[in-house]
Design a protein around this motif. Structure first.
Motif, PDB file in Angstrom:
ATOM      1  N   TRP A  90      21.001  27.030  -0.611  1.00 27.67           N
ATOM      2  CA  TRP A  90      21.727  28.084   0.093  1.00 27.67           C
ATOM      3  C   TRP A  90      22.001  27.601   1.515  1.00 27.67           C
ATOM      4  N   ARG A  91      23.263  27.671   1.936  1.00 30.77           N
ATOM      5  CA  ARG A  91      23.648  27.265   3.291  1.00 30.77           C
ATOM      6  C   ARG A  91      24.092  28.503   4.060  1.00 30.77           C
ATOM      7  N   LEU A  92      23.500  28.700   5.240  1.00 30.96           N
ATOM      8  CA  LEU A  92      23.813  29.878   6.051  1.00 30.96           C
ATOM      9  C   LEU A  92      24.125  29.437   7.474  1.00 30.96           C
ATOM     10  N   ASN A  93      25.297  29.823   7.967  1.00 28.93           N
ATOM     11  CA  ASN A  93      25.715  29.446   9.319  1.00 28.93           C
ATOM     12  C   ASN A  93      24.951  30.257  10.361  1.00 28.93           C
ATOM     13  N   VAL A  94      24.513  29.584  11.408  1.00 34.65           N
ATOM     14  CA  VAL A  94      23.759  30.236  12.480  1.00 34.65           C
ATOM     15  C   VAL A  94      24.233  29.715  13.829  1.00 34.65           C
ATOM     16  N   ILE A 118      21.635  26.552   8.446  1.00 37.28           N
ATOM     17  CA  ILE A 118      20.289  26.425   7.894  1.00 37.28           C
ATOM     18  C   ILE A 118      20.429  26.253   6.385  1.00 37.28           C
ATOM     19  N   LEU A 119      19.758  25.239   5.859  1.00 38.18           N
ATOM     20  CA  LEU A 119      19.711  25.007   4.427  1.00 38.18           C
ATOM     21  C   LEU A 119      18.360  25.469   3.889  1.00 38.18           C
ATOM     22  N   VAL A 120      18.383  26.307   2.884  1.00 35.73           N
ATOM     23  CA  VAL A 120      17.171  26.694   2.168  1.00 35.73           C
ATOM     24  C   VAL A 120      17.307  26.143   0.754  1.00 35.73           C
ATOM     25  N   GLN A 121      16.328  25.353   0.333  1.00 35.31           N
ATOM     26  CA  GLN A 121      16.387  24.729  -0.984  1.00 35.31           C
ATOM     27  C   GLN A 121      15.076  24.935  -1.738  1.00 35.31           C
ATOM     28  N   ILE A 122      15.190  25.059  -3.049  1.00 35.69           N
ATOM     29  CA  ILE A 122      14.020  25.093  -3.925  1.00 35.69           C
ATOM     30  C   ILE A 122      14.246  24.085  -5.035  1.00 35.69           C
TER      31      ILE A 122
END
Length: 213
Positions: free
Chosen positions: A117-121, A188-192
Motif C-alpha cells: 500500500w502506497r500513501l502520499n504524505v 509511505i509504503l506499508v507491505q506485508i
C-alpha cells in the motif's frame, strides 16, 4: 466554535515501535496528531454512524499497488473477539477486523511476494502508523507467520498473531513511528509478506491501516 470530544486514554498509548532505527519509541502521549488516512482494508466504507468514535474508514483499493496479488476475506463482525488487554472496540470497531486482504491463492507458491500500500504524505514530519490485524483466514492456530515492512524496512519479522492473542478471529493492533528523514518520494509504503518457515503457510494479512502526522 468549540468542540469537546471525550476519548479513552488507551486510544493512543505512550509506546510504539520505531522503524528507523528499529527499537522502542516513547512519548506518543505528548504528541499532537493529524489523521491522514484511515483505511478499512478489504472491506467497504465504514461511516461515522457505524464507528465507536464517529470515525470514517475508507476502502483501501486505490492505495493497494498489487491488486492482482490480493484476495479479500471477510467474516461476520459478530464473531470478532477482543482480548482482555490491547485492542478494544474504541481502537477500531469489529467491522474493521471482520474484513482483510491476504495473498491470492495462486501466488502462495511465490515466497517473495509482498502486498503493498502506497500513501502520499507531507515531507518534514514524523508519522504514527497503526496497523490492525485479525486472523480470519486460518483454520488452526500457529499456522500464519508473516513480515511487516514500513518503507521497505522491517517493522516486524515472523509476526504470529496466534501467540499474541491465543485465538483466531481476535483483534490486535501495532503502532509504528516513522521519522521524517526515512520518508522518500513523499510517500509511505506499508507491505506485508510471508515469513519463510516450513511450518507456516505462505500468506500474510492486513485488516486496517491508519496514518497520523
Amino acid at each position: 466554535a468549540i468542540e469537546v470530544v471525550s476519548t479513552p486514554d488507551s486510544l493512543i498509548t505512550n509506546i510504539a515501535t520505531s522503524v528507523s532505527p528499529l527499537g522502542d519509541f516513547n512519548g506518543l502521549s505528548n504528541s499532537a496528531f493529524q489523521v491522514c488516512y484511515r483505511l478499512n482494508v478489504g472491506g467497504p466504507t465504514i461511516t461515522s454512524e457505524n464507528d465507536t468514535l464517529s470515525r470514517t474508514w475508507e476502502p483501501d483499493g486505490k492505495y493497494n499497488k498489487f491488486l492482482q496479488g490480493s484476495k479479500n476475506a471477510s467474516v461476520s463482525a459478530k464473531i470478532i473477539k477482543y482480548p482482555e488487554s490491547g485492542a478494544t472496540p474504541y481502537i477500531a470497531p469489529s467491522s474493521v477486523y471482520a474484513s482483510a486482504v491476504h495473498i491470492e491463492d495462486p501466488l502462495t507458491m511465490q515466497p517473495n511476494v509482498n502486498l503493498t500500500w502506497r500513501l502520499n504524505v507531507d515531507p518534514g514530519y514524523s508519522y504514527l502508523i497503526r496497523l490492525h490485524f485479525c486472523d480470519i483466514v486460518s483454520k488452526v492456530l500457529n499456522s500464519l507467520y508473516f513480515n511487516v515492512y514500513i518503507n521497505t524496512m522491517v517493522g516486524v519479522s515472523a509476526l504470529d498473531l496466534s501467540s499474541l492473542t491465543d485465538a483466531l478471529d481476535t483483534a490486535y493492533y501495532k503502532d509504528f513511528v516513522l521519522y521524517g528523514d526515512a520518508i522518500t518520494n513523499d510517500s509511505i509504503l506499508v507491505q506485508i509478506g510471508p515469513y519463510q518457515s516450513q511450518s507456516a503457510s505462505l500468506d500474510a494479512i492486513l485488516n486496517g491501516l491508519e496514518i497520523m502526522k
